[in-house]
Enzyme design. Structure first.
Site, PDB file in Angstrom:
ATOM      1  N   HIS B  21    -103.363  95.129  64.217  1.00  0.00           N
ATOM      2  CA  HIS B  21    -104.731  94.704  64.384  1.00  0.00           C
ATOM      3  C   HIS B  21    -105.403  95.245  65.809  1.00  0.00           C
ATOM      4  CE1 HIS B  21    -108.068  91.742  63.949  1.00  0.00           C
ATOM      5  NE2 HIS B  21    -107.912  91.720  65.375  1.00  0.00           N
ATOM      6  N   HIS B  67    -112.666  88.826  59.165  1.00  0.00           N
ATOM      7  CA  HIS B  67    -112.026  87.751  59.790  1.00  0.00           C
ATOM      8  C   HIS B  67    -111.441  86.892  58.487  1.00  0.00           C
ATOM      9  CE1 HIS B  67    -112.110  85.098  63.400  1.00  0.00           C
ATOM     10  NE2 HIS B  67    -111.618  86.167  63.701  1.00  0.00           N
TER      11      HIS B  67
END
Ligand SMILES: Nc1ncnc2c1ncn2[C@@H]1O[C@H](COP(=O)(O)OP(=O)(O)O)[C@@H](O)[C@H]1O
Ligand SMILES: [Mg+2]
Lengths: 85, 733, 223, 85
Positions: B21, B67
């Site tokens: 990430h 998200h």
């Protein structure tokens, strides 16, 4: 039989509670001192039809966990208030 | 990197910073192929947000992010904190956030959990976005089985700044303070980025056990804190009180400190005990990597600290010195390296000491194996264009009209008095105005687009067409496209087919951006999106930013008037040629047909059409007298749906005499527009002059839609179906 | 020139919009921070929309204790023109300057959409320049906009002509379609819709002008 | 001394409760039958510093009435949960 039930939903320990924190910050300006650790939660009151108080409580607890709260961030507890007509 | 064994804290910091990430280790190699340069680009990829020069001394900042994984566990907070995070990216550049968009993807609504996710995500965006005071002006809503239990929640934010307020995330000036602004730090989302976004949803071992394991990672958003943080940060930048500023996002304080230090070529000492902590007994690792929301890091000279504190006090924002900028360290070989030191007290024990740049920039770069899916040829061969029976096209049409108003009604889409075209049309169009900006008559337009149905068939062409669709949407509000941002939502990168999809998709985006002369100024990659052990369809989401030079009148809407002539700009299906492809269309997907070949991407053909339509509509926006009364691009659901939407909004029908067949009704590929004009002759003349294909479809009138003998349906039925279908599927009616 | 104070609570977000609308009508607008203890020399006060104090606890519940509210209360008591828009309306009810309360919308969702308002009374600083029965297209933008009060309060509202605006098609479950109310004197008004968002056809409607024109013009003269 | 207090805020009888009504409507589809009269409220938990439990409760009740509830539509009651350190 009909039972009256109360469900309390509160944020799990460690989960941030912006609402509680904001209320707490505002209190001194309103003249309330010595109040701390404010946590905001939800309350539900309803009647459950069941054969016994145990069954009513179990139903209410299931409802509390499945619908009224998200167990990822909240704890939910049901308690019996009494019998109703 | 270190000429010694790292201690456990150091190892853990590397673990977080080098996670997928934070480091983009699987995708970085490919993202380099995207074009990112143009004269009007002020800030390209790599900063909090990309920024373009929009004219009149105003810069526009834009950024998109996913998200997905947090939203799968706690949809309200997952979506809410997604909005909060993307806004910090934008105001960390010095831009006042002016708009949010929310591309959303869910599993089918016959499943109760998916319905719960939809309601939770939408109310999370609504709850946070409205309260923080930034309008949400559009988005997307896609349902497909492949997102079941792994919804995609992407959020895009746009902001504007006087170009001289541009702020960068850089630490410089030895002796300067690193000041942590905003919320106190708790155990929220410890290791969140590595735990959540870098692992898939296993599926079979049951959602409950998985939720249990990930419980500590849930973060709660506080839009009220963020609102005050925005005001305080913009005031600090206006008063020129900060040297650099960066948001705290994934990997929290460690990420913000090592990145600012690495960019400044300096060292930084961070005192964990100086960080205000919400919980007792937090370990240094927890303090350094917590993802508690609503925090920023500002680099401030000691002389300015009191003034910074005064601004923060006014807005009731915490401001604590948590770091000192220090000289780089001279190494035995004479080189200098900026060290990041984590200490217990500024003069206390050194708990970790690593080169800042090694954490920030030296993550491994993977060239993961790629392979074209073995079944692709079989998928291509199964083409509905040639053998799917016609059935009842009118019923199909009614099944394809959905108005997402239930979603966007929940969003404040009007704040700041800028919204000329809000959600529910092709692109959103806003005045380029806001508190603190130079006066301007310009407007900016934004569209988000994606098409997993296309990209599943051909990620390269599908992605290229998606970019084109975004440009088409901007054209409908008269805006010229200026820049692209993207969010690449893909499956497990350890699967070679997924890496192939990602690589193809990047190539398709590069090809389209080159062909349409568009720079890519930012992006985000979300991998490990899996549902029930199956990778999601490739879902690159493309955000387009455009500018309208003069915005004094609203562009035409979807509503045509009695007596108007309806025209199609763009290609018609020619008799005797291959029919328009139905592969990847919503019509075919509804019928369970997911194979076939897409139409190709032809930039030169698109450019002239886009330029023509943009010019026509921009003229209306500029207040010039024009005969164009309505405009809509042909996109999801094809020409039939475009006409049905315009008819429903107008309450007036149209009769189209001839259509070649199902392909003309339902095929989807960008480059076609439906317009209505009050002066057909003049309009056709201009189109022919511009060398753009154009045909008359029919005259407006009546209360039904008649399409070439294939479809005949009452407008009342279309309107009712459009208005009800989403709420019905959500079981809210 | 008419001077209007626009109060800024932490979490307010429509203050710039309200100020811009007022200035568009030729008045001047001054932002007054909630910590101020005086409003200065102004002719009217607007409490704008937004989420004062995050709307935590209840919308308006914390804001009504802000220092500036003592000055607003005092100004209102002296007959000054006070307008609460959306969150500002919620603050005024919490502060007891207007009767009733605002509950969550019937559908339990936030609603941002155009509504058609019907002018019910012109006995208020907000509606003096309008005419009874006129229909105005003005957007709403709220989660807690369902006006609520007990029967005695309702009867008194009707008796004193305090219902100022109604929705033509009730969007939120408001009692008797109420969109805005005034105090008995008519100098304090609250409404849930946003007239400042309906000031120009470029943005969809100019029907809010007549309301804000009343407020910055006639309302003050009548003091 | 520090006392832990709970405040319950409930809608006054006769005031419509859209939240409770919505939950009640959703229940049968989720397999919960026999649940009725659902009312939604709020719950606050905090610590009060006071010389005695009576004083703590009085302070909490004042806070509940002045700030935590809106008397136009809500009732509020405080109760003591216990002493805390
Ligand atoms: N999740 C959402 N949030 C806000 N607006 C949305 C959302 N989904 C769709 N919309 C709006 O609904 C309209 C239709 O969307 P879409 O069908 O994707 O448009 P197009 O086909 O022109 O790209 C757009 O204006 C879009 O912004
Ligand atoms: Mg479109």
């Amino acid at each position: 039989m009909n039972y009256s039930v109360i469900v309390e939903v509160t944020l799990r320990p460690g989960i941030a509670d912006p609402e509680g924190a904001t209320i707490e910050r505002a209190l001194p300006a309103l003249g309330f001192t010595g109040v701390r650790a404010v946590r905001a939660g939800k309350l539900f009151r309803f009647d459950v039809e069941a054969a016994s108080s145990d069954e009513a409580l179990a139903n209410a607890q299931a409802l509390a966990e499945r619908l009224l709260s998200n167990p990822v961030i909240e704890d939910a507890t049901a308690r019996l208030e009494g019998e109703v007509q | 990197m270190l000429s010694r064994e790292p201690n456990p804290l150091e190892l853990a910091l590397y673990g977080v910073m080098w996670s997928e990430h934070c480091s983009y280790k699987s995708s970085r190699l490919h993202l380099r192929r995207l074009p990112s340069k143009a004269p009007h680009v002020l800030v390209g990829p790599g900063e909090g947000a990309g920024v373009i020069d929009a004219g009149d001394g105003i810069g526009v900042a834009i950024r998109i992010e996913s998200h997905n994984h947090p939203s799968a566990i706690e949809p309200y907070q997952g979506a809410a904190t997604g909005v909060g995070g993307i806004l910090r990216d934008v105001f960390s550049m010095g831009a006042r956030p002016l708009a949010v968009m929310d591309p959303l993807f869910f599993g089918e609504l016959d499943d109760a959990r998916n319905r719960w996710l939809v309601e939770g995500v939408v109310s999370g965006i609504s709850g946070y976005g409205n309260s923080v005071g930034v309008p949400t002006i559009g988005g997307e809503l896609t349902f497909d089985q492949c997102y079941s239990a792994n919804p995609l929640v992407n959020v895009l934010a746009v902001g504007a700044l006087p170009t001289n307020r541009l702020a960068l995330a850089v630490a410089s000036g030895v002796g300067n303070f690193a000041v942590l602004l905003g919320s106190s730090t708790g155990r929220d989302g410890i290791g969140g980025v590595s735990v959540l976004a870098s692992a898939g949803f296993a599926g079979d071992d049951g959602a409950a056990s998985l939720d249990d394991a990930k419980r500590p990672s849930v973060q709660v958003g506080d839009p009220y804190e963020e609102k005050r943080l925005i005001e305080a940060c913009l005031e600090l930048l206006d008063l020129e009180l900060v040297v650099g500023i960066q948001d705290l996002g994934g990997a929290g304080l460690i990420c913000a400190t090592c990145e600012t230090a690495a960019k400044g070529g300096v060292g930084m000492d961070v005192d964990v005990t100086a960080v205000p902590q919400r919980e007792v007994g937090m370990a240094p690792f927890e303090v350094m990597t917590s993802e508690s929301q609503e925090r920023m890091l500002a680099i401030v000279t000691p002389e300015n600290f009191d003034a910074v504190k005064a601004v923060c006090d006014k807005w009731e924002i915490r401001a604590n010195v948590v770091g000192h900028v220090v000289e780089p360290t001279t190494m035995p070989d004479g080189s200098t390296v900026g060290m990041l030191r984590v200490r217990h007290g500024f003069d206390g024990e050194v708990l970790a000491e690593v080169p800042a740049s090694s954490l920030a920039d030296d993550a491994p770069l993977y060239d993961r194996p790629r392979s074209r899916p073995a079944d692709l040829d079989a998928v291509w061969a199964d083409d509905p264009t040639f053998d799917e029976p016609a059935g009842d096209p009118a019923a199909d049409l009614l099944g394809l009209v959905v108005d997402p108003a239930w979603v966007y009604r929940q969003y404040d889409s009007q704040l700041f008095l800028n919204t000329v075209v809000g959600p529910g049309r092709d692109a959103a169009l806003l005045r380029l105005a806001g508190p603190g900006l130079p006066a301007s008559q310009r407007g900016f337009a934004v569209s988000t687009d994606s098409n997993p149905r296309w990209c599943a068939l051909d990620p390269r062409v599908g992605t290229a067409l998606t970019v084109a669709e975004g440009v088409a949407n901007l054209a409908c509000v008269g805006a010229s496209a200026k820049a692209v941002v993207n969010c690449l939502n893909f499956g497990n990168p350890e699967h070679p087919e997924v890496m192939w999809q990602l690589s193809e998709s990047v190539d398709g985006m590069a090809e389209a951006c080159d062909g349409l002369s568009l720079p890519v100024i930012g992006g985000n990659v979300s991998l490990y999106n899996e549902s029930g052990g199956r990778d999601i369809d490739p879902t690159p989401v493309v955000g387009l930013l455009g500018v309208v030079e003069s915005l004094v009148a609203p562009p035409p809407g979807w509503d045509w008037r009695e007596g108007d002539t309806v025209v199609l700009v763009g290609h018609r299906e020619a008799a005797g040629e291959t029919p328009f492809p139905l592969a990847g269309s919503r019509w075919a997907t509804r019928r369970g047909r997911r194979g076939g070949r897409l139409a190709g991407f032809d930039a030169s053909r698109l450019v002239s059409t886009f330029d023509f339509v943009t010019g026509e509509i921009a003229a209306v926006c500029a207040g010039e007298p024009r005969d164009v009364t309505a405009v809509h691009d042909v996109s999801g659901g094809g020409l039939a749906v475009a006409l049905a939407e315009m008819a429903a909004v107008s309450g007036l029908g149209v009769t189209v005499a001839r259509l070649a067949g199902l392909g003309e009704l339902f095929a989807e590929f960008p480059g076609r527009f439906v317009l209505a004009t009050s002066d057909a002759e003049a309009f056709m003349g201009r189109a022919v002059n511009a060398g753009v294909p154009v045909t008359m479809l029919g005259a407006v009138g009546g209360d039904s839609l008649h399409l070439g003998g294939l479809v005949s349906v009452a407008i009342a039925d279309i309107s009712r179906q459009r208005a009800r279908s989403l709420e019905e599927a959500l079981e809210l009616l | 020139m008419t001077r209007i104070a626009v109060v800024v609570f932490p979490g307010s977000n429509c203050e710039y919009d309200a100020a811009a609308a007022v200035e568009q009508l030729g008045a001047s607008a001054e932002l007054v921070f909630h910590s101020a203890t005086s409003l200065g020399d102004v002719d009217g006060v607007i409490l704008p929309g937004g989420f004062a104090h995050g709307d935590y606890l209840r919308p308006g519940a914390l804001a009504r204790f802000s220092p500036v509210m003592a000055a607003v209360t005092d100004f209102a008591a002296r007959g000054g023109a006070v307008l609460g828009i959306c969150n500002g309306f919620q603050v005024l009810t919490e502060a007891g300057l207007l009767p009733g309360a605002l509950q969550k919308n019937r559908g339990l969702t936030f609603l941002c959409q155009p509504t058609t308002l019907v002018v019910v009374s012109t006995r208020s600083v907000l509606t003096r320049a309008a005419s009874v029965g006129a229909e105005l297209v003005v957007p709403i933008n709220h989660f807690s906009g369902a006006y609520t009060c007990d029967d005695a309060t309702y009867d008194s509202l009707v008796a004193h002509d305090q219902i100022v605006l109604r929705y033509r098609d009730n969007p939120n479950g408001s009692r008797d379609d109420i969109a805005g109310v005034s105090n008995v004197a008519g100098n304090v008004v609250g409404l849930m819709p946003h007239p400042e968002r309906a000031m120009s056809t470029l943005l969809g409607s100019a029907d809010g002008r007549v309301l804000l024109e009343s407020f910055v013009g006639l309302g003050v003269a009548a003091r």
